[in-house]
Scaffold this active site. Structure first.
Site, PDB file in Angstrom:
ATOM      1  N   TYR A 153       0.850  -1.196   0.000  1.00  0.00           N
ATOM      2  CA  TYR A 153       0.000   0.000   0.000  1.00  0.00           C
ATOM      3  C   TYR A 153       0.885   1.245   0.000  1.00  0.00           C
ATOM      4  CZ  TYR A 153      -3.672   3.304   1.318  1.00  0.00           C
ATOM      5  OH  TYR A 153      -4.550   4.355   1.336  1.00  0.00           O
ATOM      6  N   ASP A 192       9.413   3.879  -0.114  1.00  0.00           N
ATOM      7  CA  ASP A 192       8.285   4.487   0.583  1.00  0.00           C
ATOM      8  C   ASP A 192       8.466   4.210   2.071  1.00  0.00           C
ATOM      9  OD1 ASP A 192       5.965   5.306   1.694  1.00  0.00           O
ATOM     10  OD2 ASP A 192       4.631   4.111   0.422  1.00  0.00           O
ATOM     11  N   LYS A 238       3.170  10.347   8.046  1.00  0.00           N
ATOM     12  CA  LYS A 238       2.798   9.807   9.362  1.00  0.00           C
ATOM     13  C   LYS A 238       3.583  10.428  10.523  1.00  0.00           C
ATOM     14  CE  LYS A 238       0.926   5.417   7.676  1.00  0.00           C
ATOM     15  NZ  LYS A 238      -0.511   5.523   7.747  1.00  0.00           N
TER      16      LYS A 238
HETATM   17  C1  PLP Z   1       3.606   2.706   3.167  1.00  0.00           C
HETATM   18  C2  PLP Z   1       2.546   3.748   3.029  1.00  0.00           C
HETATM   19  N1  PLP Z   1       2.659   4.678   2.071  1.00  0.00           N
HETATM   20  C3  PLP Z   1       1.733   5.657   1.898  1.00  0.00           C
HETATM   21  C4  PLP Z   1       0.637   5.715   2.732  1.00  0.00           C
HETATM   22  C5  PLP Z   1      -0.388   6.807   2.549  1.00  0.00           C
HETATM   23  O1  PLP Z   1      -0.302   7.711   3.582  1.00  0.00           O
HETATM   24  P1  PLP Z   1      -1.539   8.687   3.894  1.00  0.00           P
HETATM   25  O2  PLP Z   1      -2.614   7.839   4.458  1.00  0.00           O
HETATM   26  O3  PLP Z   1      -0.954   9.682   4.855  1.00  0.00           O
HETATM   27  O4  PLP Z   1      -1.931   9.330   2.605  1.00  0.00           O
HETATM   28  C6  PLP Z   1       0.482   4.770   3.746  1.00  0.00           C
HETATM   29  C7  PLP Z   1      -0.703   4.809   4.634  1.00  0.00           C
HETATM   30  O5  PLP Z   1      -0.961   3.939   5.416  1.00  0.00           O
HETATM   31  C8  PLP Z   1       1.461   3.751   3.894  1.00  0.00           C
HETATM   32  O6  PLP Z   1       1.330   2.809   4.831  1.00  0.00           O
END
Ligand code: PLP
Length: 461
Positions: free
Chosen positions: A166, A271, A299
């Site tokens: 994700y 990421d 986050k």
């Molecule tokens: C690895 C990863 N990348 C991107 C995101 C997206 O972040 P946001 O919910 O702040 O848009 C998440 C959200 O859980 C994530 O776990």
């Protein structure tokens, strides 16, 4: 892993316990039920984001301090959810609160750069060893912009991601996640499957999924994409998967990915929205010693305020600095969020804080693993830094296929209910993990282990 063959837990027993625990949780959350009735009138589904939905009603929270939160029924809980891993600092940390209050008094938004944004960029550059930074407001914005930068740099449209990973809620990456086992497809040619409605297949087709922990499969797929005349701009991946519980990279995997992407001229994006600031001061880059071209954060960066960041090499940021790729946003580098991030980085997430997180994590992992071995459960405890979980699987999970083939999802559901009924506020969902905070004590970790032990004893009685 337990050494003997794990016990066979009767499915009937799991169902009975789920029913009992659900009933108990519903009885304890009657105010949430009432709130839900009111909330549904104008909030779609009674929530602000579909990730907050829960059957039969969401649990509405009222406040949090340090490692604890309270729901609207007054239930006090130790927080191991921590806003999907955003609150590694603990709730209402006084240093962050002071920075926010001070900044508020001087104005909170100008859409112009401020001193705090420079300080945060400097500190992130030091931690990640990447010279250039920009800010966003969420993880989704970070991954979306990083992909755009990679596309702008290479002039290519296709991207490669890990199947089951994700990366946020924009169309480029809402692809090939949450898929049932029978739809995963053939390993060397996984399909590009839109996740939910509203995502054009033509956009999903630009995103090519490959398995985690298999550099050979990634290399073969990338070579085929070159042969097909659609070479990828980038590989975007979590260096340690944190959306299938926790799946660690096998030794040599990240190095192999770095080598092959460099050799094939494909940008590598780590990421680190979940791993960054949670598994080490400099995230996975520090922990595993492999540096990508671009890194995405969000986050935990904002210390409870919404913010995100993209870091990269000089080369990767050239198109942005030249004005060829637009990396923009009204609230990027918002002064309030930057003040919180600066205080978090310089006053809260210190070297001592990481030592403490490691010690708590070790205690929690050791405690959970001891429960598993004592009761001979099908599973194992796994984690890094502030993040961890019990994976209910008789086999090690190394990628999405092995996760879907082996995870006992009902045991994961039951563990969540046991936690919630024993004052452990835990991340919902079969793919999630705990996040510790610098405010968690040894006793808080022991409370988590005790709830798990109770479940194990009930299952094997
Ligand atoms: C690895 C990863 N990348 C991107 C995101 C997206 O972040 P946001 O919910 O702040 O848009 C998440 C959200 O859980 C994530 O776990």
């Amino acid at each position: 892993m337990a050494t003997d063959a794990p016990v066979q837990i009767p499915r009937q027993r799991i169902s009975e316990l789920i029913e009992r625990e659900e009933k108990q949780l519903n009885e304890r959350t009657q105010r949430s039920k009432e709130t839900y009735t009111r909330a549904q009138v104008h909030l779609a589904g009674g929530v602000a984001s579909s990730y907050q939905l829960r059957d039969p009603w969401p649990i509405y929270l009222e406040r949090g301090t340090g490692p604890r939160v309270w729901d609207v029924d007054g239930n006090q809980m130790w927080d191991f959810h921590n806003g999907f891993g955003s609150m590694v600092q603990g709730h209402a940390h006084p240093a962050i609160g002071k920075a926010i209050a001070d900044r508020y008094a001087s104005g909170t938004h100008f859409a112009a750069p401020t001193e705090d944004a420079i300080a945060v960029g400097d500190e992130l550059a030091r931690r990640w060893g990447l010279p250039k930074w920009r800010f966003t407001n969420s993880g989704s914005e970070s991954t979306m912009d990083a992909i755009r930068i990679a596309r702008g740099t290479t002039g290519r449209e296709t991207i490669v991601k890990i199947f089951g990973s994700y990366h946020g809620h924009h169309d480029y990456v809402m692809v090939s996640i949450g898929v049932p086992y029978h739809r995963i497809g053939i390993r060397d040619s996984y399909e590009s499957l839109p996740y939910g409605g509203g995502i054009p297949q033509s956009v999903a087709d630009l995103t090519i999924p490959v398995p985690f922990n298999d550099a050979g499969a990634m290399e073969r797929r990338i070579e085929r994409l070159f042969d097909e005349g659609r070479p990828p701009a980038c590989v975007i991946m979590e260096p340690a998967m944190m959306n299938l519980g926790v799946v660690l990279p096998e030794p040599g995997y990240l190095e192999a990915v770095r080598e092959l992407t460099q050799r094939l001229g494909v940008l590598l994006i780590f990421d680190e929205v979940k791993t960054g600031l949670c598994i080490a001061a400099g995230g996975a880059v520090e922990r595993f010693g492999v540096t990508p071209d671009l890194v995405t954060l969000a986050k935990a960066l904002g210390g409870g305020l919404p913010t995100g960041a993209i870091g990269g090499t000089e080369e990767a940021f050239r198109t942005v600095e030249a004005g060829d790729v637009y990396q923009v946003g009204t609230f990027n580098g918002n002064p309030l969020a930057m003040a919180a991030a600066r205080a978090s980085l310089t006053e809260v997430l210190t070297p001592e804080a990481y030592e403490l997180l490691e010690a708590r994590e070790e205690r929690l992992l050791r405690g959970c693993q001891a429960v598993i071995e004592r009761h001979n459960l099908p599973g194992y405890a796994v984690g890094l830094g502030a993040k961890g979980c019990v994976t209910f699987s008789p086999e090690p999970v190394v990628d999405y296929e092995s996760f879907k083939a082996n995870q006992d999802g009902e045991l994961a559901d039951l563990a969540w209910l046991y936690n919630m009924n024993r004052r452990i506020y835990m991340t919902p969902g079969r793919e999630e993990e705990w996040t510790l905070t610098v405010a968690h004590s040894e006793e808080d970790c022991d409370g988590f282990v005790a709830a798990f032990d109770e479940m194990a004893a009930d299952l094997t009685a």
